[in-house]
Design an enzyme around this catalytic site. Structure first.
Site, PDB file in Angstrom:
ATOM      1  CD  GLU A 430       9.959  -3.410   6.250  1.00 48.81           C
ATOM      2  OE1 GLU A 430      10.326  -2.222   6.315  1.00 48.81           O
ATOM      3  OE2 GLU A 430       9.032  -3.790   5.528  1.00 48.81           O
ATOM      4  CD  GLU A 509       4.665  -3.957   6.566  1.00 49.57           C
ATOM      5  OE1 GLU A 509       5.129  -4.248   7.690  1.00 49.57           O
ATOM      6  OE2 GLU A 509       4.936  -2.898   5.981  1.00 49.57           O
TER       7      GLU A 509
END
Length: 792
Positions: A430, A509
C-alpha cells in the site's frame, strides 16, 4: 525472450529450492560432523549486559575498560520494549509502549584456533539503527530493523583473548505502523572460516521438472550455483545430493581456478516432489577441497516443485490447482515480543493449519527465517514481503525517494531464495507512490535486484486502490509486476481483471473483520469487538472467481500495536482468526468450514451463559456439511441447508441448558458441537502443546490454561487470576490472555484469565531432567503438569 517476458501470463515458474544451510543459516537443521569440523559457528546469545537509556557520549561506553557490572544480565534474542508500561501518551500504532535507546555489551573470547582464519560476526536482526564496536573500534552501523548483517572482524579481533562487543540500539524512528519492539531480537553468531570458504548465502539450487506444470515428475534438472570467497585460489567444489530418506543419490565435482562462482548441472530421476501434503526435502552437502584437503562444508536442504500462475485459473502447484488459503502474520508473540524463539514458529504454523490455512504472508517485512523453515517442513505457501519501497526507512516512501541502494532487498532475496515454501516476492504494501510517476522507476529497479539473485518466482506488491487509480494503467506498477496483488476492493475484482487481463490476480490482503474472542457486543469503552462483525462476502468474492488465485487474510493472529478498530484501551489488534495467544475465535471456524473437508460444525456464540431475561439470541452454525439441525435441551429448533461458504442461522429464545448443533451429509450425522450453561469456576486445567523439551537449545512451549467448572466445562465469563511456578530445568518467559485491552505486563508469572483462558510460555534451560509447572488461583483447585527436558 528475456527473463521478465518469461514471467508474463501464463506465469510458469520452474522449481527452485532450498531451505537453510545448517552452517550458513543455522536454524533448525544441524551441522553434519564434517561441517562442524571445518567451520565453527558459535552462538553468542548468552551472557550479555544490558542498559536501558542513552549516554551523553559513546567514548566511555565503548571502551574495553568500561565497568558494566551494574547493567542487567540478559540473553538474546531480547525485546526490551516489551518491559515498558502501557501509557496513553505513547505512540498508538506501537502499542502505547515507550521507546528509547538501549545498549548491549558482551565479553567475547576468540579461540586460539581462529589464528589464520576468517572471523565474522553475524547478526540475524537488531531493531533498529544499531551501531557496533569491537574493542572500542567501530565496525559499522545498520539501519534496518529486519535484515541480517555481518562484519568481518579478522583484523580487529584479539585471537585467544577476551574481546568486548558493544551495540547501541535506537528504535525511536519507526519503520512500520505496528509493534516493532526493540533490541537484539534475533540470534548473534561468531563464524570462523578457512581463508577459502563458501560465501554467505553462497549456495543456490534451482530445479526444473520437464512438463511439471502438467503434473509430470519423471526427472528434475538441478542447477547448483556455488559462490566462493577464494581470492583466486584453486580448489574443488564437491556437491552431494541426499534424498528425503537420507540416501546419497548423486555427487558432482568441479575444479575451480581463479573463479568465485561455479555452476553445476545434475539430473535426478523420479524425484520426490515438495507439495503441501508431502513437503519432502532433499539435502545438498557442499564441500570445498584445497590441495587435497576439505576446508569448508555446508549442508543445504531444498525441495523440488513447479509453480504456475494462470490469468484465468489461478495458482497451480505441480500441475494441480491450489487455492491459496493464506493469512498475514506480524512477527510478535506474547511473553517474548518480537524476540520469538525458533521453536515457537512450527507451533504457530500448526495452529493456522488447524483452520485449513495453507499460506503465510510475512507482513510487512523480512521475517525470522525460522518461520520459513517451518513453512518448508510443514507445507505452507509464503508471500515473502520486503519492508521498504525504494531507499527509505520511513514507514512509507515519500516523493523523491531513490532506488539506488536496495541492499536490504538484495539481502532478503539471497537469504530466502532457497526456501521451497516461498512462491512470490512482494516488493511493498500500500505505497502511495505506486500510482505516481516515481512508482514505476522504483519498482523496475527493485525487480532488477530480485532478478539478479532469483528468476524463478513472480514479483508482486500489495495494492489497495480502486480501478480508477492510475496504478492500473499501462506503464504503472500493476502493469510492470508479474502478478497482481489486490488488497480488499472485492467489489472491483471483475473490473480490475478486465483492466489487466494480462496479469494473474490474488488477494494480497483481505477479510479484515475485527472480532474479540468471546465477545458478542461491540464495546468501545472496553475495547471489545463482537464476533458477529464477521462478514462472509469478502471470502465468497474470492472463492467464487477462478481467476483469483486465493488470498492472504488479515490476519492469522491478533498482534500487538495498530489497535483496530479502537485505540486506547486496546493495545493490540482484533483482526486475527486466532487471538494473540493462539486460541481460536469464532471466525476461525468459519474459515475452517470453507477450507477443510473433514466434517465439522461450530456454534456461534461459543457460550450458553446468558441472563435469564435475554432477548432472542442470534445463533449461527458454521459447517462444511450440507445441513445442520439445532437442538435446545433435546428439542429440535429446525434444520437448515448450509450455503456454500456461508452459514445456517436461527433466532433462539434463551433458556439454560444444552444447545447442540448436528451436521448431516445425505441424512448421515457427521459432526456435532455443543454449548452448555456452566456452573461456577472450580478448577484449572493445563494443556501444554508438548511435554518433551531439549536442554540448552532455547526450546519453548506454549501451555494453554483453562478455567473449568466441576463438570469440566470452560467457564466463558471467568477472569480468575492465575499464578504460575516452575521447578526443574525450565523458566517462565511470560504470560498472556488474548484480551486486547489488558495492560498487565507479559513478562510476569501471573495473569487474569480472559473468557476462561490464558497461556504461560515456558523455555528449557541447560538443566536436563523433570520439570513441574504449577498453576494456582484463589478458590480453584491447583493444577500441575510435567515435562521432560532432555540433553539430546
Amino acid at each position: 525472450m528475456n527473463s521478465c517476458q518469461k514471467l508474463c501470463c501464463p506465469i510458469l515458474l520452474a522449481t527452485l529450492f532450498f531451505i537453510c544451510s545448517c552452517c550458513q543459516v543455522h536454524r533448525t537443521s544441524e551441522q553434519c560432523d564434517q561441517c562442524k569440523d571445518l567451520r565453527q559457528h558459535i552462538s553468542l546469545d548468552r551472557d550479555w549486559r544490558f542498559h536501558l537509556g542513552d549516554f551523553p557520549t559513546v567514548d566511555a561506553v565503548i571502551a574495553p575498560t568500561f565497568d558494566d557490572q551494574s547493567w542487567r544480565s540478559i540473553d538474546v534474542p531480547h525485546d526490551y520494549v516489551l518491559d515498558g508500561t502501557y501509557t496513553h501518551s505513547a505512540d498508538r500504532s506501537h502499542a502505547y509502549l515507550p521507546v528509547q535507546v538501549a545498549w548491549y555489551r558482551k565479553q567475547l573470547n576468540i579461540p586460539a584456533s581462529a589464528q589464520g582464519k576468517v572471523i565474522r560476526l553475524d547478526f540475524d536482526g537488531v531493531y533498529r539503527d544499531c551501531q557496533v564496536w569491537l574493542n572500542g573500534k567501530p565496525l559499522g552501523q545498520h539501519k534496518s530493523g529486519f535484515t541480517p548483517f555481518s562484519y568481518d572482524i579478522t583484523s580487529t579481533a584479539k585471537i585467544g583473548e577476551d574481546n568486548i562487543l558493544t551495540v547501541r540500539v535506537d528504535p525511536r524512528q519507526f519503520e512500520g505502523w505496528w509493534y516493532e519492539g526493540g533490541g537484539i531480537y534475533r540470534h548473534v553468531w561468531l563464524t570462523i572460516l578457512s581463508p577459502v570458504h563458501l560465501h554467505q548465502w553462497g549456495t543456490y539450487v534451482t530445479a526444473e521438472v520437464p512438463n511439471g506444470n502438467q503434473g509430470a515428475s519423471d526427472t528434475a534438472n538441478l542447477t547448483i550455483q556455488t559462490t566462493l570467497d577464494n581470492h583466486g585460489a584453486a580448489c574443488q567444489v564437491v556437491s552431494q545430493i541426499i534424498d528425503p530418506h537420507g540416501r546419497s543419490v548423486h555427487t558432482e565435482r568441479s575444479d575451480v581456478s581463479a573463479s568465485e562462482q561455479v555452476v553445476q548441472h545434475i539430473t535426478l530421476t523420479q524425484p520426490a516432489l515438495w507439495s503441501l501434503q508431502t513437503p519432502q526435502l532433499y539435502s545438498l552437502r557442499t564441500t570445498l577441497v584445497q590441495d587435497g584437503n576439505a576446508v569448508d562444508c555446508t549442508t543445504t536442504s531444498f525441495g523440488i516443485r513447479t509453480i504456475h500462475f494462470d490469468v484465468n485459473q489461478g495458482f497451480f502447484l505441480n500441475g494441480k490447482r491450489v487455492e491459496i488459503q493464506g493469512v498475514a502474520c506480524h512477527q510478535d508473540f506474547p511473553a517474548v515480543g518480537i524476540a520469538v524463539p525458533d521453536s515457537l514458529e512450527p507451533w504457530r504454523v500448526q495452529q493456522l493449519q488447524k483452520a485449513g490455512a495453507n499460506g503465510w504472508r510475512t507482513a510487512h517485512d523480512m521475517t525470522n527465517e525460522s518461520v520459513l523453515d517451518a513453512c518448508d517442513r510443514m507445507g505452507m505457501l509464503v508471500m515473502d514481503e520486503n519492508r521498504h519501497f525504494g531507499d527509505t526507512y520511513r514507514h512509507h516512501a515519500q516523493a523523491g525517494t531513490t532506488a539506488d541502494d536496495l541492499s536490504d532487498l538484495a539481502t532478503m532475496i539471497q537469504r530466502d531464495r532457497n526456501h521451497p515454501s516461498v512462491i512470490m516476492w512482494s516488493m511493498c504494501n500500500e505505497e502511495g507512490l505506486q500510482g505516481k510517476a516515481e512508482g514505476p522507476h522504483i519498482l523496475r529497479a527493485m525487480m532488477d535486484v530480485v532478478h539478479r539473485y532469483d528468476k524463478t518466482r513472480p514479483i508482486t506488491s500489495a495494492i489497495n486502490a480502486r480501478p480508477t487509480d492510475p496504478v492500473y494503467r499501462d506503464g504503472h506498477d500493476a502493469s510492470i509486476e508479474d502478478i497482481l496483488g489486490v488488497n480488499y476492493n472485492n467489489n472491483s475484482f471483475d473490473t480490475i481483471h478486465h483492466l489487466r487481463p494480462d496479469k494473474p490476480m490474488f488477494g494480497s490482503e483481505d477479510c479484515n473483520e475485527k472480532t474479540t474472542r468471546g465477545s458478542y457486543t461491540n464495546d468501545r469503552a472496553a475495547g471489545m469487538s463482537s464476533a458477529y462483525n464477521l462478514s462472509e462476502k469478502p471470502w465468497q468474492a474470492i472463492a467464487d472467481r477462478a481467476f483469483i488465485a486465493g488470498a492472504y487474510l488479515w490476519t492469522g493472529f491478533d498482534y500487538k500495536g495498530e489497535p483496530n478498530p479502537y485505540g486506547w484501551p486496546d493495545v493490540s489488534n482484533n483482526t486475527g482468526i486466532l487471538d494473540c495467544c493462539g486460541f481460536p475465535k469464532d471466525k476461525f471456524f468459519y474459515f475452517q468450514s470453507c477450507w477443510t473437508t473433514k466434517p465439522m460444525v461450530h456454534i456461534l456464540p461459543s457460550t450458553w451463559n446468558w441472563p435469564s431475561n435475554s432477548k432472542p439470541i442470534r445463533v449461527i452454525a458454521f459447517s462444511n456439511a450440507k445441513r445442520v439441525e439445532l437442538f435446545l435441551n433435546g428439542k429440535s429448533l429446525g434444520s437448515q441447508d448450509v450455503p456454500h461458504n456461508g452459514h445456517a442461522e436461527w433466532q433462539v429464545k434463551y433458556e439454560p441448558g444444552k444447545l447442540e448443533a448436528k451436521a448431516f451429509n445425505d441424512g448421515q450425522q457427521v459432526a456435532t458441537d455443543v454449548q452448555e450453561t456452566t456452573g461456577p469456576a472450580s478448577q484449572i486445567i493445563l494443556s501444554p502443546a508438548r511435554t518433551k523439551l531439549s536442554a540448552g537449545k532455547e526450546d519453548t512451549v506454549v501451555v494453554a490454561v483453562s478455567i473449568l467448572d466441576e463438570q469440566g466445562r470452560i467457564v466463558p465469563n471467568s477472569s480468575n487470576r492465575v499464578t504460575f511456578a516452575v521447578t526443574g530445568g525450565a523458566k517462565i518467559l511470560g504470560v498472556a490472555n488474548g484480551n486486547p485491552a489488558d495492560h498487565d505486563p507479559d513478562r510476569a508469572d501471573q495473569r487474569n484469565a480472559f473468557h476462561g483462558r490464558c497461556i504461560v510460555v515456558l523455555q528449557a534451560t541447560n538443566q536436563a531432567g523433570p520439570v513441574t509447572l504449577t498453576a494456582t488461583a484463589d478458590g480453584l483447585s491447583t493444577a500441575t503438569t510435567q515435562f521432560k527436558v532432555s540433553s539430546h
